[in-house]
Design an enzyme around this catalytic site. Structure first.
Site, mmCIF file in Angstrom:
data_model
loop_
_atom_site.group_PDB
_atom_site.id
_atom_site.type_symbol
_atom_site.label_atom_id
_atom_site.label_comp_id
_atom_site.label_asym_id
_atom_site.label_seq_id
_atom_site.Cartn_x
_atom_site.Cartn_y
_atom_site.Cartn_z
ATOM 1 N N ARG A 259 31.511 -6.085 4.421
ATOM 2 C CA ARG A 259 31.177 -5.142 3.757
ATOM 3 C C ARG A 259 32.111 -4.487 2.843
ATOM 4 N NH1 ARG A 259 26.968 -1.717 7.595
ATOM 5 N NH2 ARG A 259 26.357 -3.730 8.712
ATOM 6 N N ARG A 274 36.606 1.373 10.244
ATOM 7 C CA ARG A 274 35.952 0.844 9.189
ATOM 8 C C ARG A 274 36.638 -0.275 8.444
ATOM 9 N NH1 ARG A 274 31.613 3.390 7.068
ATOM 10 N NH2 ARG A 274 32.289 5.230 7.996
ATOM 11 N N GLU A 348 29.719 6.609 15.614
ATOM 12 C CA GLU A 348 28.774 5.926 15.509
ATOM 13 C C GLU A 348 29.025 4.507 15.714
ATOM 14 O OE1 GLU A 348 26.764 5.084 11.649
ATOM 15 O OE2 GLU A 348 26.365 3.296 12.393
ATOM 16 N N SER A 351 23.100 1.449 15.459
ATOM 17 C CA SER A 351 22.328 1.946 14.609
ATOM 18 C C SER A 351 20.582 1.408 14.749
ATOM 19 C CB SER A 351 22.545 2.068 13.197
ATOM 20 O OG SER A 351 21.735 2.660 12.200
ATOM 21 N N ARG A 389 34.850 -1.896 16.154
ATOM 22 C CA ARG A 389 34.733 -0.653 16.497
ATOM 23 C C ARG A 389 34.488 -0.298 17.633
ATOM 24 N NH1 ARG A 389 30.806 2.900 12.718
ATOM 25 N NH2 ARG A 389 31.992 2.187 11.070
HETATM 26 N N1 SSA Z 1 32.761 -1.357 7.885
HETATM 27 C C1 SSA Z 1 32.591 -1.274 9.235
HETATM 28 N N2 SSA Z 1 33.719 -1.525 10.006
HETATM 29 C C2 SSA Z 1 33.262 -1.794 11.365
HETATM 30 N N3 SSA Z 1 32.171 -1.747 11.870
HETATM 31 C C3 SSA Z 1 31.103 -1.367 10.996
HETATM 32 C C4 SSA Z 1 31.262 -1.333 9.931
HETATM 33 N N4 SSA Z 1 29.958 -1.029 9.235
HETATM 34 C C5 SSA Z 1 29.225 -1.128 10.353
HETATM 35 N N5 SSA Z 1 29.948 -1.226 11.512
HETATM 36 C C6 SSA Z 1 29.202 -1.412 12.847
HETATM 37 O O1 SSA Z 1 28.084 -1.970 12.659
HETATM 38 C C7 SSA Z 1 27.004 -1.043 13.355
HETATM 39 C C8 SSA Z 1 25.872 -1.216 12.468
HETATM 40 O O2 SSA Z 1 25.883 -1.114 11.296
HETATM 41 S S1 SSA Z 1 24.823 -0.415 10.446
HETATM 42 O O3 SSA Z 1 25.015 -0.607 8.943
HETATM 43 O O4 SSA Z 1 24.761 0.986 10.733
HETATM 44 N N6 SSA Z 1 23.405 -0.988 10.899
HETATM 45 C C9 SSA Z 1 23.187 -2.361 10.682
HETATM 46 O O5 SSA Z 1 23.960 -3.073 10.387
HETATM 47 C C10 SSA Z 1 21.815 -2.855 11.461
HETATM 48 N N7 SSA Z 1 21.611 -4.125 11.152
HETATM 49 C C11 SSA Z 1 21.890 -2.640 12.851
HETATM 50 O O6 SSA Z 1 23.071 -3.251 13.380
HETATM 51 C C12 SSA Z 1 27.607 0.296 12.961
HETATM 52 O O7 SSA Z 1 26.905 1.297 13.944
HETATM 53 C C13 SSA Z 1 28.971 -0.016 13.476
HETATM 54 O O8 SSA Z 1 29.235 -0.096 14.883
#
Ligand code: SSA
Length: 424
Positions: A259, A274, A348, A351, A389
């Site tokens: 991401r 993050r 969080e 999700s 995380r």
């Molecule tokens: N940039 C990031 N760095 C670390 N962990 C992350 C990051 N983005 C998301 N996550 C982890 O991934 C989880 C799910 O990301 S989300 O975008 O909220 N949801 C999804 O991707 C859905 N597909 C359910 O998993 C978050 O709750 C967090 O635990």
């Protein structure tokens, strides 16, 4: 994608969804106008095509004195169609793009709000620890235990990069494998998915066009690194028609996730909260088009995540996302937030989302119901666990005064029986 029939019959519902989710209601009005223009143009073009086809059939058998008039009419028809058909194609393309951008109406139970501050706590589990010593954060623990490094990572990979080392990597793999094994025991089909995917898969799941900014795209190859295995797991059945008795399909996947986090520039830059590259075990359900069934599967996905956190002995709470924090396609969304001592609050970690047919319409995932009717399926997804995380609460909550970290019982079989991480 929302149902074009719904836009036609109840545009006010889509305008309301736009207001609730913080989307521009103007785009709804533009889509309504374009749809009306498309139908007008289509009616004219189809009438002209019918006349042209009828004429071209008859023209051969016409008596000579009528042929000239017929040929003239045929030329007029050809010119009118040459003018109208490109306009129709343009209106159709603009409407199709707009339809991909409109928000799905949220469930009436969703709290109205504009950001995660307006999310509503549903339940808690476990008691955030109070330490009889000054607790360390996960980076201090990581350094002391020799399991997390960031300096060298940033040197070679830039911002938000990290290494896990020795038991740090083993702990990540233990958590991920524990989650996969729990889902396998619960009947989920395990897929090891492609994470380099076509634009079509990103559009099919709703990450394109609106989420494009967050995606690492390889322009030369027209491929995209996924931010979540949700994309290959939902797109797995793209352009397929399943039988009702094949539903629900339950999938899980362990994948790397990538991401750009442009939307969060400058936020959470310290630590592992993050990052640009992480691992996640994802759970996806594809089910029949039944809101009650979908709600039951939503609860199932949430329970899987809660059972994992309870096994890891991590206090958490479940919140229902407000309309402004849900996202374009979600009908219903709950976040699971795990206590993070260094942040002094819940953060969080999961999700859980229900889309009804929003994704299936984009991905063209259908099924034949018991009456033989072909319908779009419903899709749902939730995090099972995401690392690094989850290592934040895992290290910080189970830390002891000497900087060692207790390994929860559930993970010990995955750590060769190790009971604690100890400073090197
Ligand atoms: N940039 C990031 N760095 C670390 N962990 C992350 C990051 N983005 C998301 N996550 C982890 O991934 C989880 C799910 O990301 S989300 O975008 O909220 N949801 C999804 O991707 C859905 N597909 C359910 O998993 C978050 O709750 C967090 O635990």
């Amino acid at each position: 994608m929302i149902d074009p029939e719904l836009l036609r019959k109840e545009p006010e519902r889509i305008r309301e969804a736009a207001r609730l989710k913080g989307f521009d209601p103007e785009t709804v009005d533009l889509a309504v106008t374009l749809d009306r223009r498309r139908r007008e143009l289509l009616a004219v073009v189809e009438r002209l095509r019918a006349e042209r086809n009828a004429l071209s059939k008859r023209i051969g058998s016409l008596p000579p004195e009528e042929r000239h008039a017929a040929l003239t009419r045929a030329t007029v028809l050809k010119e009118r169609l040459a003018q109208l058909e490109p306009e129709l194609r343009d209106v159709q393309n603009r409407l199709q793009h707009l339809l991909l951008c409109l928000p799905n109406p949220p469930a009436p139970s969703s709290p109205v709000g504009s950001s995660d501050e307006d999310n509503v706590e549903i339940r808690r589990w476990g008691q955030p620890p109070s330490f009889p010593f000054p607790p360390r954060d996960h980076l201090e623990l990581g350094r002391l235990l020799g399991i997390i490094e960031t300096e060298r990572a940033v040197k070679l990979a830039g911002s938000r990069a990290y290494f896990l080392k020795n038991e740090g990597a083993l702990l990540e793999w233990a958590v991920l494998r524990f989650a996969v094994d729990l889902l396998l025991r619960r009947g989920y089909t395990l897929l090891a998915p492609p994470v380099l995917v076509l634009d079509e898969a990103m559009t099919a799941t709703g990450y394109f066009p609106l989420g494009r900014e967050e995606v690492y795209r390889l322009e030369r190859d027209e491929l995209n690194l996924v931010g979540t295995a949700e994309v290959p797991l939902v797109a797995y059945h793209m352009d397929e028609t399943l039988e009702e008795n094949e539903l629900p399909r339950r999938y899980c996947a362990l994948s790397p996730c990538f991401r750009r986090e442009v939307g969060s520039a400058g936020r959470d830059v310290h630590g592992l909260y993050r990052v640009h590259q992480f691992f996640k075990v994802e759970q996806v359900i594809i089910c029949e088009a039944d809101p009650d069934a979908s709600r039951r599967y939503h609860e199932e996905l949430l329970k899987n995540a809660e059972d994992i956190l309870q096994a890891l002995e991590l206090p958490y709470r479940v919140v229902q996302a407000c309309t402004g924090d849900m996202g374009q396609g979600q009908v219903l969304k709950h976040d699971v937030e795990t206590w993070m001592p260094s942040r002094g609050r819940y953060g969080e970690t999961h999700s859980c989302s229900s889309f009804h047919d929003f994704q299936a319409r984009r991905a063209r995932i259908r099924y034949r119901d018991r009456n033989g009717r072909v319908r779009y399926a419903y899709t749902l997804n939730n995090t099972a666990v995401a690392s690094p995380r989850i290592l934040i609460p895992l290290l910080e909550i189970h830390q002891r005064e000497d900087g060692s970290v207790r390994i929860p019982e559930a993970l010990r079989p995955y750590m060769g029986g190790l009971e604690a991480l100890v400073p090197r």
